[in-house]
Design a protein around this motif. Structure first.
Motif, PDB file in Angstrom:
ATOM      1  N   GLU A  47       0.849  -1.171   0.000  1.00 42.05           N
ATOM      2  CA  GLU A  47       0.000   0.000   0.000  1.00 42.05           C
ATOM      3  C   GLU A  47       0.885   1.221   0.000  1.00 42.05           C
ATOM      4  O   GLU A  47       1.861   1.277   0.757  1.00 42.05           O
ATOM      5  CB  GLU A  47      -0.861   0.004   1.256  1.00 42.05           C
ATOM      6  N   ASP A  48       0.603   2.200  -0.851  1.00 45.53           N
ATOM      7  CA  ASP A  48       1.538   3.324  -0.989  1.00 45.53           C
ATOM      8  C   ASP A  48       1.415   4.368   0.095  1.00 45.53           C
ATOM      9  O   ASP A  48       1.922   4.852   0.524  1.00 45.53           O
ATOM     10  CB  ASP A  48       1.426   3.956  -2.377  1.00 45.53           C
ATOM     11  N   GLY A  49       0.796   4.836   0.724  1.00 42.52           N
ATOM     12  CA  GLY A  49       0.684   5.845   1.747  1.00 42.52           C
ATOM     13  C   GLY A  49      -0.658   6.509   1.632  1.00 42.52           C
ATOM     14  O   GLY A  49      -1.069   7.232   2.519  1.00 42.52           O
ATOM     15  N   ARG A  50      -1.352   6.264   0.533  1.00 43.61           N
ATOM     16  CA  ARG A  50      -2.680   6.838   0.294  1.00 43.61           C
ATOM     17  C   ARG A  50      -3.730   5.749   0.179  1.00 43.61           C
ATOM     18  O   ARG A  50      -4.861   6.018  -0.176  1.00 43.61           O
ATOM     19  CB  ARG A  50      -2.685   7.643  -1.014  1.00 43.61           C
ATOM     20  N   GLY A  51      -3.340   4.494   0.422  1.00 49.08           N
ATOM     21  CA  GLY A  51      -4.278   3.387   0.302  1.00 49.08           C
ATOM     22  C   GLY A  51      -4.337   2.797  -1.099  1.00 49.08           C
ATOM     23  O   GLY A  51      -5.185   1.964  -1.388  1.00 49.08           O
ATOM     24  N   GLU A  60       5.253  12.614  -0.284  1.00 41.15           N
ATOM     25  CA  GLU A  60       3.974  13.321  -0.197  1.00 41.15           C
ATOM     26  C   GLU A  60       3.844  14.425  -1.242  1.00 41.15           C
ATOM     27  O   GLU A  60       2.746  14.901  -1.490  1.00 41.15           O
ATOM     28  CB  GLU A  60       3.808  13.903   1.208  1.00 41.15           C
ATOM     29  N   LYS A  61       4.947  14.796  -1.876  1.00 42.87           N
ATOM     30  CA  LYS A  61       4.902  15.861  -2.877  1.00 42.87           C
ATOM     31  C   LYS A  61       4.686  15.295  -4.284  1.00 42.87           C
ATOM     32  O   LYS A  61       3.739  15.664  -4.961  1.00 42.87           O
ATOM     33  CB  LYS A  61       6.177  16.693  -2.820  1.00 42.87           C
ATOM     34  N   CYS A  62       5.551  14.374  -4.725  1.00 46.11           N
ATOM     35  CA  CYS A  62       5.429  13.826  -6.091  1.00 46.11           C
ATOM     36  C   CYS A  62       4.595  12.546  -6.122  1.00 46.11           C
ATOM     37  O   CYS A  62       4.278  12.043  -7.190  1.00 46.11           O
ATOM     38  CB  CYS A  62       6.800  13.581  -6.706  1.00 46.11           C
ATOM     39  N   GLN A  63       4.260  12.012  -4.959  1.00 37.58           N
ATOM     40  CA  GLN A  63       3.413  10.825  -4.801  1.00 37.58           C
ATOM     41  C   GLN A  63       4.010   9.556  -5.396  1.00 37.58           C
ATOM     42  O   GLN A  63       3.293   8.628  -5.734  1.00 37.58           O
ATOM     43  CB  GLN A  63       2.008  11.082  -5.357  1.00 37.58           C
ATOM     44  N   ARG A  64       5.340   9.512  -5.501  1.00 37.78           N
ATOM     45  CA  ARG A  64       6.008   8.290  -5.946  1.00 37.78           C
ATOM     46  C   ARG A  64       6.383   7.450  -4.736  1.00 37.78           C
ATOM     47  O   ARG A  64       6.528   7.959  -3.634  1.00 37.78           O
ATOM     48  CB  ARG A  64       7.261   8.615  -6.760  1.00 37.78           C
ATOM     49  N   VAL A  65       6.562   6.159  -4.989  1.00 40.30           N
ATOM     50  CA  VAL A  65       7.002   5.231  -3.957  1.00 40.30           C
ATOM     51  C   VAL A  65       8.385   4.725  -4.341  1.00 40.30           C
ATOM     52  O   VAL A  65       8.605   4.311  -5.476  1.00 40.30           O
ATOM     53  CB  VAL A  65       6.029   4.045  -3.807  1.00 40.30           C
ATOM     54  N   PHE A  66       9.300   4.761  -3.399  1.00 39.96           N
ATOM     55  CA  PHE A  66      10.676   4.334  -3.625  1.00 39.96           C
ATOM     56  C   PHE A  66      10.974   3.112  -2.766  1.00 39.96           C
ATOM     57  O   PHE A  66      10.524   3.034  -1.626  1.00 39.96           O
ATOM     58  CB  PHE A  66      11.656   5.455  -3.256  1.00 39.96           C
ATOM     59  N   CYS A  67      11.743   2.186  -3.297  1.00 38.84           N
ATOM     60  CA  CYS A  67      12.189   1.021  -2.536  1.00 38.84           C
ATOM     61  C   CYS A  67      13.418   1.413  -1.732  1.00 38.84           C
ATOM     62  O   CYS A  67      14.348   2.009  -2.268  1.00 38.84           O
ATOM     63  CB  CYS A  67      12.560  -0.134  -3.469  1.00 38.84           C
ATOM     64  N   ASN A  95       4.360  -4.681   5.201  1.00 40.30           N
ATOM     65  CA  ASN A  95       4.202  -3.347   4.645  1.00 40.30           C
ATOM     66  C   ASN A  95       4.828  -2.341   5.601  1.00 40.30           C
ATOM     67  O   ASN A  95       4.260  -2.038   6.642  1.00 40.30           O
ATOM     68  CB  ASN A  95       2.719  -3.046   4.403  1.00 40.30           C
ATOM     69  N   PHE A  96       6.000  -1.856   5.261  1.00 39.19           N
ATOM     70  CA  PHE A  96       6.721  -0.883   6.057  1.00 39.19           C
ATOM     71  C   PHE A  96       6.893   0.351   5.188  1.00 39.19           C
ATOM     72  O   PHE A  96       7.759   0.396   4.318  1.00 39.19           O
ATOM     73  CB  PHE A  96       8.064  -1.473   6.480  1.00 39.19           C
ATOM     74  N   MET A  97       6.018   1.352   5.396  1.00 39.50           N
ATOM     75  CA  MET A  97       5.994   2.538   4.546  1.00 39.50           C
ATOM     76  C   MET A  97       6.389   3.765   5.354  1.00 39.50           C
ATOM     77  O   MET A  97       5.782   4.056   6.378  1.00 39.50           O
ATOM     78  CB  MET A  97       4.587   2.735   3.966  1.00 39.50           C
ATOM     79  N   LEU A  98       7.400   4.447   4.887  1.00 40.77           N
ATOM     80  CA  LEU A  98       7.806   5.722   5.473  1.00 40.77           C
ATOM     81  C   LEU A  98       7.242   6.820   4.586  1.00 40.77           C
ATOM     82  O   LEU A  98       7.155   6.659   3.363  1.00 40.77           O
ATOM     83  CB  LEU A  98       9.338   5.809   5.512  1.00 40.77           C
ATOM     84  N   LYS A  99       6.843   7.943   5.172  1.00 38.88           N
ATOM     85  CA  LYS A  99       6.275   9.047   4.399  1.00 38.88           C
ATOM     86  C   LYS A  99       7.057  10.317   4.647  1.00 38.88           C
ATOM     87  O   LYS A  99       7.557  10.545   5.747  1.00 38.88           O
ATOM     88  CB  LYS A  99       4.817   9.283   4.798  1.00 38.88           C
ATOM     89  N   GLY A 100       7.163  11.128   3.616  1.00 35.53           N
ATOM     90  CA  GLY A 100       7.859  12.399   3.733  1.00 35.53           C
ATOM     91  C   GLY A 100       8.088  12.998   2.370  1.00 35.53           C
ATOM     92  O   GLY A 100       7.275  12.817   1.463  1.00 35.53           O
TER      93      GLY A 100
END
Length: 138
Positions: free
Chosen positions: A68-72, A97-104, A125-130
């Motif tokens: 899950e990306d940070g927005r569901g 949170e700005k470009c809405q991409r997910v990075f490994c 699912n270990f998601m960091l946001k920033g």
């Protein structure tokens, strides 16, 4: 050594069809996990329902895992391990949170340490946001 699309499908026991090859190639060529919509947009010639069916098959056959990306929103990423769902697949991800991409963040282990051995872990699912470095610099 990076494997090609046909080899990945064969090793997962999946018959190669044109649509399956296109979807797996999109995942191979991506630098980050992709959502269903992102894959559909890349593969404009493939019906949307076909892309979903292919991804569902890939998940069932452990060729890809979901997060899950940070927005569901569900993202799809190729499993990195030879035996599928290996420890290398259990890494952290970063949602910008700005470009809405997910990075490994493959160097950050997200294993389920301490889980009793009778439980079969298929994903973590270990998601960091920033804000990613690229967006911070702009």
């Amino acid at each position: 050594m990076e494997k090609n699309a046909l080899t990945l499908l064969e090793e997962a026991g999946i018959k190669a069809t044109p649509n399956r090859l296109l979807v797996v190639k999109a995942l191979i060529n991506s630098e980050y996990p992709l959502s269903l919509v992102e894959i559909e947009n890349q593969l404009e010639t493939v019906e949307k329902s076909s892309v979903f069916r292919v991804l569902t098959l890939f998940v069932e056959k452990d060729l890809v895992h979901t997060l899950e990306d940070g927005r569901g929103i569900v993202k799809y990423e190729l499993c990195g391990g030879h035996d599928r769902h290996s420890a290398s697949d259990m890494h952290a991800h970063f949602y910008c949170e700005k470009c809405q991409r997910v990075f490994c963040l493959e160097n950050i282990n997200a294993s389920a340490a301490g889980i009793p051995p009778e439980y079969l872990i298929k994903s973590v699912n270990f998601m960091l946001k920033g804000i990613c470095p690229e967006c911070r610099d702009n």
